[in-house]
Write a protein that holds these residues in place. Structure first.
Motif, PDB file in Angstrom:
ATOM      1  N   ARG A  42       0.848  -1.190   0.000  1.00 11.27           N
ATOM      2  CA  ARG A  42       0.000   0.000   0.000  1.00 11.27           C
ATOM      3  C   ARG A  42       0.888   1.246   0.000  1.00 11.27           C
ATOM      4  O   ARG A  42       1.811   1.368   0.791  1.00 11.27           O
ATOM      5  CB  ARG A  42      -0.933   0.011   1.218  1.00 11.27           C
ATOM      6  CG  ARG A  42      -1.936  -1.135   1.208  1.00 11.27           C
ATOM      7  CD  ARG A  42      -2.973  -0.996   2.309  1.00 11.27           C
ATOM      8  NE  ARG A  42      -3.894  -2.124   2.291  1.00 11.27           N
ATOM      9  CZ  ARG A  42      -4.948  -2.228   1.505  1.00 11.27           C
ATOM     10  NH1 ARG A  42      -5.224  -1.244   0.662  1.00 11.27           N
ATOM     11  NH2 ARG A  42      -5.737  -3.276   1.535  1.00 11.27           N
ATOM     12  N   ILE A  43       0.558   2.163  -0.898  1.00 13.88           N
ATOM     13  CA  ILE A  43       1.296   3.413  -1.021  1.00 13.88           C
ATOM     14  C   ILE A  43       0.339   4.569  -0.740  1.00 13.88           C
ATOM     15  O   ILE A  43      -0.762   4.621  -1.301  1.00 13.88           O
ATOM     16  CB  ILE A  43       1.902   3.575  -2.430  1.00 13.88           C
ATOM     17  CG1 ILE A  43       2.771   2.367  -2.789  1.00 13.88           C
ATOM     18  CG2 ILE A  43       2.703   4.865  -2.526  1.00 13.88           C
ATOM     19  CD1 ILE A  43       3.981   2.192  -1.906  1.00 13.88           C
ATOM     20  N   VAL A  44       0.756   5.473   0.125  1.00  6.79           N
ATOM     21  CA  VAL A  44      -0.067   6.626   0.486  1.00  6.79           C
ATOM     22  C   VAL A  44       0.474   7.863  -0.218  1.00  6.79           C
ATOM     23  O   VAL A  44       1.681   8.111  -0.223  1.00  6.79           O
ATOM     24  CB  VAL A  44      -0.085   6.853   2.014  1.00  6.79           C
ATOM     25  CG1 VAL A  44      -0.998   8.025   2.365  1.00  6.79           C
ATOM     26  CG2 VAL A  44      -0.527   5.596   2.739  1.00  6.79           C
ATOM     27  N   VAL A  45      -0.430   8.612  -0.828  1.00  2.34           N
ATOM     28  CA  VAL A  45      -0.082   9.885  -1.459  1.00  2.34           C
ATOM     29  C   VAL A  45      -0.640  11.004  -0.587  1.00  2.34           C
ATOM     30  O   VAL A  45      -1.848  11.054  -0.327  1.00  2.34           O
ATOM     31  CB  VAL A  45      -0.668   9.992  -2.881  1.00  2.34           C
ATOM     32  CG1 VAL A  45      -0.275  11.333  -3.513  1.00  2.34           C
ATOM     33  CG2 VAL A  45      -0.204   8.842  -3.745  1.00  2.34           C
ATOM     34  N   PHE A  46       0.236  11.888  -0.124  1.00  2.33           N
ATOM     35  CA  PHE A  46      -0.163  13.064   0.648  1.00  2.33           C
ATOM     36  C   PHE A  46      -0.001  14.307  -0.223  1.00  2.33           C
ATOM     37  O   PHE A  46       0.919  14.385  -1.039  1.00  2.33           O
ATOM     38  CB  PHE A  46       0.704  13.226   1.905  1.00  2.33           C
ATOM     39  CG  PHE A  46       0.545  12.124   2.910  1.00  2.33           C
ATOM     40  CD1 PHE A  46      -0.478  12.174   3.852  1.00  2.33           C
ATOM     41  CD2 PHE A  46       1.410  11.043   2.920  1.00  2.33           C
ATOM     42  CE1 PHE A  46      -0.625  11.167   4.790  1.00  2.33           C
ATOM     43  CE2 PHE A  46       1.275  10.031   3.857  1.00  2.33           C
ATOM     44  CZ  PHE A  46       0.249  10.089   4.790  1.00  2.33           C
ATOM     45  N   GLY A  47      -0.881  15.280  -0.038  1.00  4.26           N
ATOM     46  CA  GLY A  47      -0.775  16.508  -0.806  1.00  4.26           C
ATOM     47  C   GLY A  47      -1.317  17.691  -0.044  1.00  4.26           C
ATOM     48  O   GLY A  47      -2.104  17.548   0.898  1.00  4.26           O
ATOM     49  N   ALA A  48      -0.877  18.880  -0.456  1.00  2.00           N
ATOM     50  CA  ALA A  48      -1.352  20.109   0.177  1.00  2.00           C
ATOM     51  C   ALA A  48      -1.381  21.219  -0.867  1.00  2.00           C
ATOM     52  O   ALA A  48      -0.557  21.249  -1.794  1.00  2.00           O
ATOM     53  CB  ALA A  48      -0.451  20.510   1.341  1.00  2.00           C
ATOM     54  N   VAL A  49      -2.342  22.127  -0.707  1.00  4.86           N
ATOM     55  CA  VAL A  49      -2.467  23.285  -1.590  1.00  4.86           C
ATOM     56  C   VAL A  49      -1.622  24.406  -1.013  1.00  4.86           C
ATOM     57  O   VAL A  49      -1.764  24.766   0.154  1.00  4.86           O
ATOM     58  CB  VAL A  49      -3.938  23.730  -1.714  1.00  4.86           C
ATOM     59  CG1 VAL A  49      -4.056  24.906  -2.682  1.00  4.86           C
ATOM     60  CG2 VAL A  49      -4.812  22.572  -2.159  1.00  4.86           C
ATOM     61  N   SER A 166      -8.060  18.464   5.769  1.00  2.00           N
ATOM     62  CA  SER A 166      -8.433  19.855   6.050  1.00  2.00           C
ATOM     63  C   SER A 166      -8.778  20.464   4.693  1.00  2.00           C
ATOM     64  O   SER A 166      -8.601  19.805   3.662  1.00  2.00           O
ATOM     65  CB  SER A 166      -7.278  20.609   6.728  1.00  2.00           C
ATOM     66  OG  SER A 166      -6.256  20.891   5.798  1.00  2.00           O
ATOM     67  N   PRO A 167      -9.267  21.697   4.641  1.00  2.00           N
ATOM     68  CA  PRO A 167      -9.636  22.266   3.334  1.00  2.00           C
ATOM     69  C   PRO A 167      -8.499  22.287   2.314  1.00  2.00           C
ATOM     70  O   PRO A 167      -8.747  22.319   1.111  1.00  2.00           O
ATOM     71  CB  PRO A 167     -10.093  23.684   3.682  1.00  2.00           C
ATOM     72  CG  PRO A 167     -10.610  23.569   5.086  1.00  2.00           C
ATOM     73  CD  PRO A 167      -9.711  22.577   5.748  1.00  2.00           C
ATOM     74  N   GLN A 168      -7.237  22.259   2.780  1.00  5.26           N
ATOM     75  CA  GLN A 168      -6.112  22.326   1.846  1.00  5.26           C
ATOM     76  C   GLN A 168      -5.162  21.122   1.924  1.00  5.26           C
ATOM     77  O   GLN A 168      -4.126  21.106   1.251  1.00  5.26           O
ATOM     78  CB  GLN A 168      -5.284  23.597   2.092  1.00  5.26           C
ATOM     79  CG  GLN A 168      -5.965  24.881   1.662  1.00  5.26           C
ATOM     80  CD  GLN A 168      -6.819  25.478   2.762  1.00  5.26           C
ATOM     81  OE1 GLN A 168      -6.466  25.423   3.935  1.00  5.26           O
ATOM     82  NE2 GLN A 168      -7.963  26.042   2.399  1.00  5.26           N
ATOM     83  N   VAL A 169      -5.479  20.118   2.706  1.00  4.33           N
ATOM     84  CA  VAL A 169      -4.597  18.951   2.865  1.00  4.33           C
ATOM     85  C   VAL A 169      -5.384  17.685   2.547  1.00  4.33           C
ATOM     86  O   VAL A 169      -6.503  17.503   3.034  1.00  4.33           O
ATOM     87  CB  VAL A 169      -4.017  18.871   4.302  1.00  4.33           C
ATOM     88  CG1 VAL A 169      -3.123  17.635   4.433  1.00  4.33           C
ATOM     89  CG2 VAL A 169      -3.224  20.140   4.628  1.00  4.33           C
ATOM     90  N   PHE A 170      -4.809  16.806   1.753  1.00  7.80           N
ATOM     91  CA  PHE A 170      -5.524  15.601   1.342  1.00  7.80           C
ATOM     92  C   PHE A 170      -4.578  14.401   1.308  1.00  7.80           C
ATOM     93  O   PHE A 170      -3.345  14.547   1.348  1.00  7.80           O
ATOM     94  CB  PHE A 170      -6.159  15.800  -0.040  1.00  7.80           C
ATOM     95  CG  PHE A 170      -5.172  16.133  -1.132  1.00  7.80           C
ATOM     96  CD1 PHE A 170      -4.532  15.129  -1.852  1.00  7.80           C
ATOM     97  CD2 PHE A 170      -4.883  17.449  -1.444  1.00  7.80           C
ATOM     98  CE1 PHE A 170      -3.618  15.435  -2.850  1.00  7.80           C
ATOM     99  CE2 PHE A 170      -3.968  17.760  -2.450  1.00  7.80           C
ATOM    100  CZ  PHE A 170      -3.334  16.752  -3.146  1.00  7.80           C
ATOM    101  N   ARG A 171      -5.190  13.233   1.209  1.00  5.85           N
ATOM    102  CA  ARG A 171      -4.407  12.002   1.069  1.00  5.85           C
ATOM    103  C   ARG A 171      -5.261  10.930   0.393  1.00  5.85           C
ATOM    104  O   ARG A 171      -6.487  11.011   0.364  1.00  5.85           O
ATOM    105  CB  ARG A 171      -3.957  11.476   2.436  1.00  5.85           C
ATOM    106  CG  ARG A 171      -5.077  10.864   3.266  1.00  5.85           C
ATOM    107  CD  ARG A 171      -4.558  10.255   4.548  1.00  5.85           C
ATOM    108  NE  ARG A 171      -5.679   9.743   5.356  1.00  5.85           N
ATOM    109  CZ  ARG A 171      -5.557   9.293   6.608  1.00  5.85           C
ATOM    110  NH1 ARG A 171      -4.371   9.311   7.187  1.00  5.85           N
ATOM    111  NH2 ARG A 171      -6.622   8.847   7.259  1.00  5.85           N
ATOM    112  N   THR A 172      -4.596   9.930  -0.155  1.00  5.98           N
ATOM    113  CA  THR A 172      -5.273   8.757  -0.705  1.00  5.98           C
ATOM    114  C   THR A 172      -4.309   7.587  -0.654  1.00  5.98           C
ATOM    115  O   THR A 172      -3.084   7.776  -0.615  1.00  5.98           O
ATOM    116  CB  THR A 172      -5.765   9.005  -2.144  1.00  5.98           C
ATOM    117  OG1 THR A 172      -6.600   7.927  -2.552  1.00  5.98           O
ATOM    118  CG2 THR A 172      -4.600   9.115  -3.107  1.00  5.98           C
ATOM    119  N   THR A 173      -4.852   6.378  -0.666  1.00  2.00           N
ATOM    120  CA  THR A 173      -4.031   5.169  -0.585  1.00  2.00           C
ATOM    121  C   THR A 173      -4.389   4.251  -1.739  1.00  2.00           C
ATOM    122  O   THR A 173      -5.559   3.961  -1.971  1.00  2.00           O
ATOM    123  CB  THR A 173      -4.272   4.433   0.749  1.00  2.00           C
ATOM    124  OG1 THR A 173      -3.992   5.315   1.838  1.00  2.00           O
ATOM    125  CG2 THR A 173      -3.378   3.205   0.849  1.00  2.00           C
TER     126      THR A 173
END
Length: 249
Positions: A42-49, A166-173
């Motif tokens: 499993r690989i997690v992708v984190f992101g932020a605006v 949060s409104p500007q932080v996201f993730r998916t697996t």
């Protein structure tokens, strides 16, 4: 085809640099090693605006994971003089060996078909599928490729799979199954707001074999003649040894 899609993605990213919002993303792992006990990963992708206005919300995200491209031949069997045989076939170039796309909830619900097609988002918008969309006979072969890939867990499309922390932080697996092909994978993250493209980023994930299995596979590619002779010799020795062990007195 994949190269053109990545070029389109890069041009779109460059064209949007004047916008206030930017994007930063990262992976939980940059490499996956496959050994004899590998059962998937499993690989997690984190992101932020970045640079988002204080009250900015309702961002939309799509994450695409594409494996190394491959050329495939789809064949159709039919009866010939009472025998099932391959009769028709169709070649497809640059087919992603692995393709998973995750959407945030709002993008899953609101994105137009035109916008998804423009950014090649979704299994049905892959270049090799779009190229044969006007040809019913070829479309049947493309559909067969998609069904086979989906049955093996190599193709998947998941709405509502990108979670905003949060409104500007996201993730998916996303999950790499045990039969995942080796090679270089491209992870592309798209950031939208009200369907307007804001920013994007691509990263690389390397999937490679490790341990004895990799050494044997590498040796078979580098020295095919010697590998073949050794394989035959081992088979003969195994047969002889079995005969000795189980020989009746």
């Amino acid at each position: 085809m994949i190269g053109r899609a990545l070029m389109l993605f890069a041009l779109l990213v460059t064209a949007q640099t004047a916008r206030a919002e930017g994007l930063v993303s990262t992976l939980s792992d940059e490499a996956v090693e496959i050994n004899s006990s590998f059962a998937g990963s499993r690989i997690v992708v984190f992101g932020a605006v970045e640079g988002a206005p204080p009250a900015a919300t309702d961002y939309e995200v799509a994450v695409v994971v594409a494996g190394p491209p491959q050329d495939l031949v789809a064949r159709r069997k039919s009866r010939l003089f009472g025998i099932w045989a391959n009769r028709d076939s169709r070649e497809f170039d640059d087919v992603p060996s692995y393709y998973v796309v995750h959407f945030s909830e709002n993008l899953s619900r609101e994105a137009s078909m035109e916008r998804l097609e423009q950014f090649r988002l979704g299994i049905r918008n892959l270049p090799f599928v779009q190229e044969v969309a006007a040809n019913r006979a070829s479309t049947d072969f493309a559909d067969a490729v998609l069904r086979l890939k989906e049955a093996r867990g190599l193709y998947r499309e998941r709405p509502d799979a990108v979670e905003f922390l949060s409104p500007q932080v996201f993730r998916t697996t996303f999950f790499l199954p045990a039969n995942v092909p080796t090679g270089e994978y491209r992870i592309a993250v798209y950031l939208f707001r009200e369907e307007a493209f804001l920013a994007g980023q691509t990263q690389t994930l390397v999937v490679e074999k490790s341990g004895l299995n990799d050494q044997i596979a590498q040796f078979s590619e580098d020295q095919p003649l010697i590998y073949g002779l050794v394989t035959v010799a081992l088979a003969l020795f195994t047969g002889w040894l079995a005969g000795v062990i189980f020989r009746r007195p």
